[in-house]
Scaffold this motif. Structure first.
Motif, PDB file in Angstrom:
ATOM      1  N   LEU A   1      40.710 -12.463  46.571  1.00 56.74           N
ATOM      2  CA  LEU A   1      40.302 -11.818  45.325  1.00 56.74           C
ATOM      3  C   LEU A   1      39.824 -12.855  44.316  1.00 56.74           C
ATOM      4  CD1 LEU A   1      40.148  -9.235  43.576  1.00 56.74           C
ATOM      5  CD2 LEU A   1      42.532  -9.647  42.937  1.00 56.74           C
ATOM      6  N   ALA A   2      40.523 -13.980  44.235  1.00 53.26           N
ATOM      7  CA  ALA A   2      40.143 -15.044  43.301  1.00 53.26           C
ATOM      8  C   ALA A   2      38.778 -15.637  43.643  1.00 53.26           C
ATOM      9  CB  ALA A   2      41.200 -16.143  43.300  1.00 53.26           C
ATOM     10  N   ARG A   3      38.349 -15.447  44.908  1.00 50.92           N
ATOM     11  CA  ARG A   3      37.019 -15.940  45.331  1.00 50.92           C
ATOM     12  C   ARG A   3      35.962 -14.837  45.190  1.00 50.92           C
ATOM     13  NH1 ARG A   3      40.275 -17.918  49.614  1.00 50.92           N
ATOM     14  NH2 ARG A   3      39.421 -16.307  51.017  1.00 50.92           N
ATOM     15  N   ASP A   4      36.261 -13.811  44.404  1.00 49.06           N
ATOM     16  CA  ASP A   4      35.320 -12.708  44.146  1.00 49.06           C
ATOM     17  C   ASP A   4      35.067 -11.846  45.379  1.00 49.06           C
ATOM     18  OD1 ASP A   4      35.066 -13.792  41.592  1.00 49.06           O
ATOM     19  OD2 ASP A   4      33.304 -14.964  42.133  1.00 49.06           O
ATOM     20  N   ASP A   5      36.046 -11.777  46.272  1.00 46.17           N
ATOM     21  CA  ASP A   5      35.905 -10.988  47.493  1.00 46.17           C
ATOM     22  C   ASP A   5      36.158  -9.511  47.169  1.00 46.17           C
ATOM     23  OD1 ASP A   5      36.192  -9.694  49.955  1.00 46.17           O
ATOM     24  OD2 ASP A   5      37.010 -11.478  50.917  1.00 46.17           O
ATOM     25  N   GLU A   6      35.113  -8.712  47.160  1.00 45.14           N
ATOM     26  CA  GLU A   6      35.246  -7.299  46.822  1.00 45.14           C
ATOM     27  C   GLU A   6      36.011  -6.524  47.895  1.00 45.14           C
ATOM     28  OE1 GLU A   6      31.605  -5.456  45.705  1.00 45.14           O
ATOM     29  OE2 GLU A   6      31.175  -6.901  44.110  1.00 45.14           O
ATOM     30  N   GLN A   7      35.954  -6.999  49.136  1.00 46.08           N
ATOM     31  CA  GLN A   7      36.706  -6.324  50.192  1.00 46.08           C
ATOM     32  C   GLN A   7      38.209  -6.471  49.964  1.00 46.08           C
ATOM     33  OE1 GLN A   7      34.084  -4.329  51.472  1.00 46.08           O
ATOM     34  NE2 GLN A   7      35.597  -4.416  53.112  1.00 46.08           N
ATOM     35  N   ALA A   8      38.629  -7.648  49.480  1.00 44.32           N
ATOM     36  CA  ALA A   8      40.045  -7.843  49.172  1.00 44.32           C
ATOM     37  C   ALA A   8      40.462  -6.925  48.029  1.00 44.32           C
ATOM     38  CB  ALA A   8      40.299  -9.307  48.799  1.00 44.32           C
ATOM     39  N   PHE A   9      39.601  -6.820  47.028  1.00 47.38           N
ATOM     40  CA  PHE A   9      39.902  -5.913  45.912  1.00 47.38           C
ATOM     41  C   PHE A   9      40.000  -4.468  46.400  1.00 47.38           C
ATOM     42  CE2 PHE A   9      38.389  -3.030  42.561  1.00 47.38           C
ATOM     43  CZ  PHE A   9      39.335  -3.291  41.581  1.00 47.38           C
ATOM     44  N   ALA A  10      39.066  -4.071  47.264  1.00 42.93           N
ATOM     45  CA  ALA A  10      39.077  -2.707  47.793  1.00 42.93           C
ATOM     46  C   ALA A  10      40.338  -2.441  48.605  1.00 42.93           C
ATOM     47  CB  ALA A  10      37.836  -2.474  48.661  1.00 42.93           C
ATOM     48  N   GLU A  11      40.805  -3.443  49.345  1.00 42.34           N
ATOM     49  CA  GLU A  11      42.029  -3.285  50.136  1.00 42.34           C
ATOM     50  C   GLU A  11      43.244  -3.082  49.223  1.00 42.34           C
ATOM     51  OE1 GLU A  11      44.629  -3.044  53.337  1.00 42.34           O
ATOM     52  OE2 GLU A  11      42.432  -2.932  53.279  1.00 42.34           O
ATOM     53  N   ILE A  12      43.330  -3.870  48.161  1.00 47.50           N
ATOM     54  CA  ILE A  12      44.434  -3.707  47.203  1.00 47.50           C
ATOM     55  C   ILE A  12      44.359  -2.338  46.544  1.00 47.50           C
ATOM     56  CG2 ILE A  12      45.401  -4.572  45.039  1.00 47.50           C
ATOM     57  CD1 ILE A  12      44.365  -7.370  45.898  1.00 47.50           C
ATOM     58  N   TYR A  13      43.154  -1.963  46.149  1.00 46.89           N
ATOM     59  CA  TYR A  13      42.920  -0.663  45.505  1.00 46.89           C
ATOM     60  C   TYR A  13      43.375   0.460  46.427  1.00 46.89           C
ATOM     61  CZ  TYR A  13      40.168   2.924  42.988  1.00 46.89           C
ATOM     62  OH  TYR A  13      39.752   4.017  42.286  1.00 46.89           O
ATOM     63  N   GLN A  14      42.991   0.385  47.689  1.00 40.19           N
ATOM     64  CA  GLN A  14      43.316   1.445  48.640  1.00 40.19           C
ATOM     65  C   GLN A  14      44.820   1.521  48.903  1.00 40.19           C
ATOM     66  OE1 GLN A  14      41.271   1.035  52.355  1.00 40.19           O
ATOM     67  NE2 GLN A  14      41.918   3.021  53.128  1.00 40.19           N
ATOM     68  N   ARG A  15      45.461   0.366  48.987  1.00 39.80           N
ATOM     69  CA  ARG A  15      46.889   0.347  49.296  1.00 39.80           C
ATOM     70  C   ARG A  15      47.744   0.908  48.156  1.00 39.80           C
ATOM     71  NH1 ARG A  15      48.268  -5.419  52.242  1.00 39.80           N
ATOM     72  NH2 ARG A  15      47.135  -5.007  54.182  1.00 39.80           N
ATOM     73  N   TYR A  16      47.354   0.603  46.930  1.00 46.09           N
ATOM     74  CA  TYR A  16      48.252   0.883  45.808  1.00 46.09           C
ATOM     75  C   TYR A  16      47.840   2.076  44.945  1.00 46.09           C
ATOM     76  CZ  TYR A  16      50.810  -3.386  46.714  1.00 46.09           C
ATOM     77  OH  TYR A  16      51.592  -4.343  47.284  1.00 46.09           O
ATOM     78  N   TRP A  17      46.642   2.584  45.108  1.00 47.92           N
ATOM     79  CA  TRP A  17      46.171   3.642  44.206  1.00 47.92           C
ATOM     80  C   TRP A  17      47.110   4.845  44.178  1.00 47.92           C
ATOM     81  CZ3 TRP A  17      42.726   4.857  40.473  1.00 47.92           C
ATOM     82  CH2 TRP A  17      42.616   6.215  40.163  1.00 47.92           C
ATOM     83  N   ASP A  18      47.398   5.400  45.334  1.00 47.74           N
ATOM     84  CA  ASP A  18      48.164   6.651  45.400  1.00 47.74           C
ATOM     85  C   ASP A  18      49.517   6.539  44.712  1.00 47.74           C
ATOM     86  OD1 ASP A  18      46.288   8.190  46.653  1.00 47.74           O
ATOM     87  OD2 ASP A  18      47.041   7.868  48.685  1.00 47.74           O
ATOM     88  N   GLU A  19      50.249   5.476  45.006  1.00 45.65           N
ATOM     89  CA  GLU A  19      51.597   5.349  44.440  1.00 45.65           C
ATOM     90  C   GLU A  19      51.533   5.091  42.932  1.00 45.65           C
ATOM     91  OE1 GLU A  19      55.811   3.057  45.352  1.00 45.65           O
ATOM     92  OE2 GLU A  19      54.044   2.674  46.602  1.00 45.65           O
ATOM     93  N   LEU A  20      50.578   4.279  42.501  1.00 45.35           N
ATOM     94  CA  LEU A  20      50.423   4.021  41.065  1.00 45.35           C
ATOM     95  C   LEU A  20      50.036   5.304  40.331  1.00 45.35           C
ATOM     96  CD1 LEU A  20      48.526   0.618  41.272  1.00 45.35           C
ATOM     97  CD2 LEU A  20      50.797   0.948  40.281  1.00 45.35           C
ATOM     98  N   HIS A  21      49.099   6.054  40.895  1.00 49.36           N
ATOM     99  CA  HIS A  21      48.647   7.288  40.257  1.00 49.36           C
ATOM    100  C   HIS A  21      49.772   8.318  40.206  1.00 49.36           C
ATOM    101  CE1 HIS A  21      46.410  11.214  40.119  1.00 49.36           C
ATOM    102  NE2 HIS A  21      45.877  10.577  39.092  1.00 49.36           N
ATOM    103  N   ALA A  22      50.533   8.443  41.289  1.00 53.87           N
ATOM    104  CA  ALA A  22      51.644   9.394  41.308  1.00 53.87           C
ATOM    105  C   ALA A  22      52.692   9.022  40.261  1.00 53.87           C
ATOM    106  CB  ALA A  22      52.278   9.425  42.706  1.00 53.87           C
ATOM    107  N   HIS A  23      52.963   7.735  40.132  1.00 58.70           N
ATOM    108  CA  HIS A  23      53.947   7.277  39.142  1.00 58.70           C
ATOM    109  C   HIS A  23      53.450   7.567  37.722  1.00 58.70           C
ATOM    110  CE1 HIS A  23      57.276   4.846  37.688  1.00 58.70           C
ATOM    111  NE2 HIS A  23      56.445   4.270  36.836  1.00 58.70           N
ATOM    112  N   ALA A  24      52.164   7.293  37.465  1.00 60.28           N
ATOM    113  CA  ALA A  24      51.591   7.550  36.143  1.00 60.28           C
ATOM    114  C   ALA A  24      51.593   9.048  35.834  1.00 60.28           C
ATOM    115  CB  ALA A  24      50.175   6.988  36.063  1.00 60.28           C
ATOM    116  N   CYS A  25      51.327   9.883  36.838  1.00 55.24           N
ATOM    117  CA  CYS A  25      51.351  11.345  36.640  1.00 55.24           C
ATOM    118  C   CYS A  25      52.745  11.816  36.235  1.00 55.24           C
ATOM    119  CB  CYS A  25      50.916  12.051  37.923  1.00 55.24           C
ATOM    120  SG  CYS A  25      49.129  12.103  38.172  1.00 55.24           S
TER     121      CYS A  25
END
Length: 204
Positions: A27-51
């Protein structure tokens, strides 16, 4: 950067420290695939917690999107993150608190008598400005180390290990300066609130 929802999402599974570290380095090397992987892994749980906290899916989605935008914007410091899960949920906690405060302000405005709406708005603007000035003055009165730790903790939402790594000090030193800064801040704001109450009594 625009965050695009991924078509496939799954619940968060335990991630090995080495795997997280590799993702953060990428991610620190501007790798968008790494960002997408983090996004995909954590989105659901973060969104459910925020809801659960906000009771509003739309606002919860905005809060989580804002969190990921902030992660991308700070990507070059990503390798300093010790535990990605803890970092994301701590950052989410502070964004949820900010959102709840905004909700409370909107509800207070909606409940205020319409005949006094303009006056209340003016008074609130002055009060916010006064409080901001009091906070700024409190920060200026703090010793340099206490102020640096407070800003990293409360304004940038960094964890104790992250602050320790950033300032090249031990976590115990960070905890000491954080406790000291909060104690000084409470004292300064107590003086401010006493002045506000006295002024209110004089104007009553």
């Amino acid at each position: 950067m625009k965050v695009v929802s991924l078509s496939t999402r799954h619940s968060v599974a335990p991630v090995a420290t080495s795997e997280e570290a590799a993702l953060l380095r990428a991610l620190a090397r501007d790798d968008e695939q790494a960002f997408a992987e983090i996004y995909q892994r954590y989105w659901d749980e973060l969104h459910a917690h925020a809801c659960r906290k906000l009771d509003c899916p739309h606002e919860a989605e905005e809060v989580v999107q804002d969190l990921f935008v902030a992660l991308w914007n700070k990507r070059h410091s990503a390798p300093l993150i010790q535990q990605l899960n803890a970092y994301l949920f701590t950052a989410l906690k502070y964004r949820v608190i900010d959102c709840l405060r905004a909700q409370a302000v909107r509800q207070a405005h909606a409940a205020a008598p319409p005949t006094h709406a303009a006056d209340c708005g003016t008074e609130e603007t002055v009060a916010v400005a006064d409080l901001a000035a009091a906070l700024a003055a409190s920060l200026r009165r703090m010793p340099n180390h206490a102020r640096a730790v407070f800003q990293l903790s409360r304004l940038e939402h960094r964890t104790v290990p992250e602050i320790a790594a950033h300032l090249h000090v031990s976590p115990k030193t960070v905890e000491y300066h954080l406790a000291r800064s909060l104690r000084l801040l409470r004292g300064c704001l107590r003086e401010f609130m006493v002045s506000v109450l006295l002024l209110a009594m004089l104007n009553a």
